[in-house]
Scaffold this motif. Structure first.
Motif, short mmCIF file in Angstrom:
data_model
loop_
_atom_site.label_atom_id
_atom_site.label_comp_id
_atom_site.label_asym_id
_atom_site.label_seq_id
_atom_site.Cartn_x
_atom_site.Cartn_y
_atom_site.Cartn_z
N SER A 24 -37.16 -16.37 -31.57
CA SER A 24 -35.96 -16.99 -32.16
C SER A 24 -36.22 -17.41 -33.60
CB SER A 24 -35.53 -18.21 -31.34
OG SER A 24 -35.15 -17.83 -30.03
N SER A 25 -37.42 -17.90 -33.87
CA SER A 25 -37.76 -18.31 -35.23
C SER A 25 -37.78 -17.13 -36.19
CB SER A 25 -39.11 -19.02 -35.25
OG SER A 25 -39.06 -20.23 -34.50
N LEU A 26 -38.22 -15.97 -35.72
CA LEU A 26 -38.19 -14.77 -36.55
C LEU A 26 -36.75 -14.37 -36.88
CD1 LEU A 26 -40.99 -12.66 -34.80
CD2 LEU A 26 -41.06 -13.52 -37.15
N LEU A 27 -35.88 -14.45 -35.88
CA LEU A 27 -34.47 -14.08 -36.10
C LEU A 27 -33.81 -15.06 -37.07
CD1 LEU A 27 -32.01 -12.34 -35.48
CD2 LEU A 27 -31.58 -13.77 -33.47
N ILE A 28 -34.08 -16.36 -36.91
CA ILE A 28 -33.49 -17.36 -37.81
C ILE A 28 -34.01 -17.18 -39.23
CG2 ILE A 28 -33.37 -19.83 -38.32
CD1 ILE A 28 -33.49 -20.27 -35.23
N ARG A 29 -35.29 -16.86 -39.35
CA ARG A 29 -35.86 -16.60 -40.68
C ARG A 29 -35.18 -15.39 -41.33
NH1 ARG A 29 -37.94 -18.99 -44.83
NH2 ARG A 29 -39.42 -20.16 -43.54
N LEU A 30 -34.94 -14.34 -40.56
CA LEU A 30 -34.31 -13.15 -41.09
C LEU A 30 -32.87 -13.43 -41.53
CD1 LEU A 30 -34.33 -9.98 -41.52
CD2 LEU A 30 -33.20 -9.88 -39.28
N THR A 31 -32.10 -14.09 -40.66
CA THR A 31 -30.67 -14.22 -40.92
C THR A 31 -30.33 -15.42 -41.80
OG1 THR A 31 -30.34 -15.47 -38.86
CG2 THR A 31 -30.05 -13.08 -38.77
N ASP A 32 -31.09 -16.52 -41.66
CA ASP A 32 -30.74 -17.76 -42.37
C ASP A 32 -31.76 -18.16 -43.43
OD1 ASP A 32 -28.75 -17.75 -40.49
OD2 ASP A 32 -29.41 -19.53 -39.41
N GLN A 33 -32.86 -17.44 -43.54
CA GLN A 33 -33.93 -17.76 -44.50
C GLN A 33 -34.41 -19.21 -44.35
OE1 GLN A 33 -30.96 -16.02 -46.08
NE2 GLN A 33 -32.08 -14.36 -45.07
N ARG A 34 -34.55 -19.63 -43.10
CA ARG A 34 -35.07 -20.98 -42.86
C ARG A 34 -35.96 -20.95 -41.63
NH1 ARG A 34 -31.92 -23.86 -38.91
NH2 ARG A 34 -30.18 -22.59 -38.20
N PHE A 35 -36.73 -22.02 -41.47
CA PHE A 35 -37.63 -22.12 -40.32
C PHE A 35 -37.20 -23.27 -39.44
CE2 PHE A 35 -41.62 -23.92 -38.45
CZ PHE A 35 -41.86 -22.88 -37.56
N LEU A 36 -37.02 -22.98 -38.17
CA LEU A 36 -36.67 -23.99 -37.19
C LEU A 36 -37.93 -24.31 -36.40
CD1 LEU A 36 -34.13 -25.53 -36.30
CD2 LEU A 36 -33.77 -23.78 -34.55
N ALA A 37 -38.45 -25.52 -36.61
CA ALA A 37 -39.78 -25.85 -36.06
C ALA A 37 -39.80 -25.86 -34.54
CB ALA A 37 -40.23 -27.21 -36.60
N ASN A 38 -38.76 -26.40 -33.91
CA ASN A 38 -38.76 -26.50 -32.45
C ASN A 38 -37.44 -25.98 -31.87
OD1 ASN A 38 -41.36 -27.98 -31.94
ND2 ASN A 38 -40.37 -29.45 -33.32
N PRO A 39 -37.23 -24.66 -31.92
CA PRO A 39 -35.98 -24.13 -31.38
C PRO A 39 -35.92 -24.31 -29.87
CG PRO A 39 -37.49 -22.34 -31.89
CD PRO A 39 -38.12 -23.60 -32.41
#
Length: 228
Positions: A24-39
């Motif tokens: 999920s963190s890889l997908l969020i990084r790709l689409t939103d250019q951000r890191f979600l520490a605890n998805p």
């Protein structure tokens, strides 16, 4: 923005691997250019899309990415999303030997249920947690994490299985878009060679010209889907 083709192909991707490897963190990084520490753990499937340009091919592709749950209880749901995918990110955690071992089972699952011509890239996530990106083993740099899978070992297995390979970090963004770009280039090459047929392979859709001036602005979306 002038009208015309906003993208040339829509490519369906799946992201698979053990729970907690950072899919999920890889997908969020790709689409939103951000890191979600605890998805939150993915329940079933989550969806995101992104436009990327492959300059040497002169193509813009729209990635439709399905992030699948890594727990056994959702396996029957996630398998249905394998069908028709043109690309796959097979993710493991470089600090988890178990997640790398289990990648073999995930790959077998994908090959059983997905398009036989699917392009798969093995992604060693959480490379930011270790100090030795070249893969010499050892301890992390201030993070207290040990690398349990060397780069060399993963490269060898990927080559044996006919997979692309990259190490990445959803936290820093290192090589995340590159992973999708490498897989997309391989799919475009298969389209050129006739392995994937335009509009006849479910995971590859040929775009129609668009006159919507806002279309190129809408480069990324993400939503949750199918939790039961």
């Amino acid at each position: 923005m002038a009208g015309g083709i906003t993208w040339h192909y829509v490519l369906k991707f799946i992201i698979t691997g053990d729970a907690a490897v950072g899919k999920s963190s890889l997908l969020i990084r790709l689409t939103d250019q951000r890191f979600l520490a605890n998805p939150d753990p993915t329940l079933g499937v989550e969806f995101g899309s992104k436009l990327i340009e492959i300059p040497e091919e002169g193509k813009i592709v729209k990635l439709q990415c399905w992030d699948t749950a890594g727990t056994e209880s959702f396996r029957s749901i996630t398998r249905s999303y394998y069908r028709g995918a043109a690309g796959c990110l097979l993710v493991y955690d470089v600090t988890s030997r178990n997640s790398f071992t289990n990648a073999r089972s995930w790959l077998a699952d994908v090959r059983e249920h997905a398009d036989p011509h699917l392009t798969c890239i093995l992604v060693g996530n959480k490379a930011d947690l270790v100090s030795d990106p070249a893969g010499e083993g050892g301890t992390g740099s201030g993070h207290g994490r040990h690398r349990e899978v060397t780069t060399e070992e993963a490269e060898i297995w990927a080559k044996e299985e006919g997979l692309l390979f990259v190490e990445a970090s959803a936290k820093s963004g290192q090589n995340v878009q590159l992973a999708f770009e490498q897989a997309s280039r391989d799919i475009l090459d298969k389209i050129k060679r006739g392995v994937f047929e335009d509009d006849r392979s479910p995971g590859v859709k040929l775009s129609k010209p668009s006159t919507n001036p806002l279309a190129l602005e809408q480069t990324a979306t993400r939503s949750t889907c199918c939790s039961s």
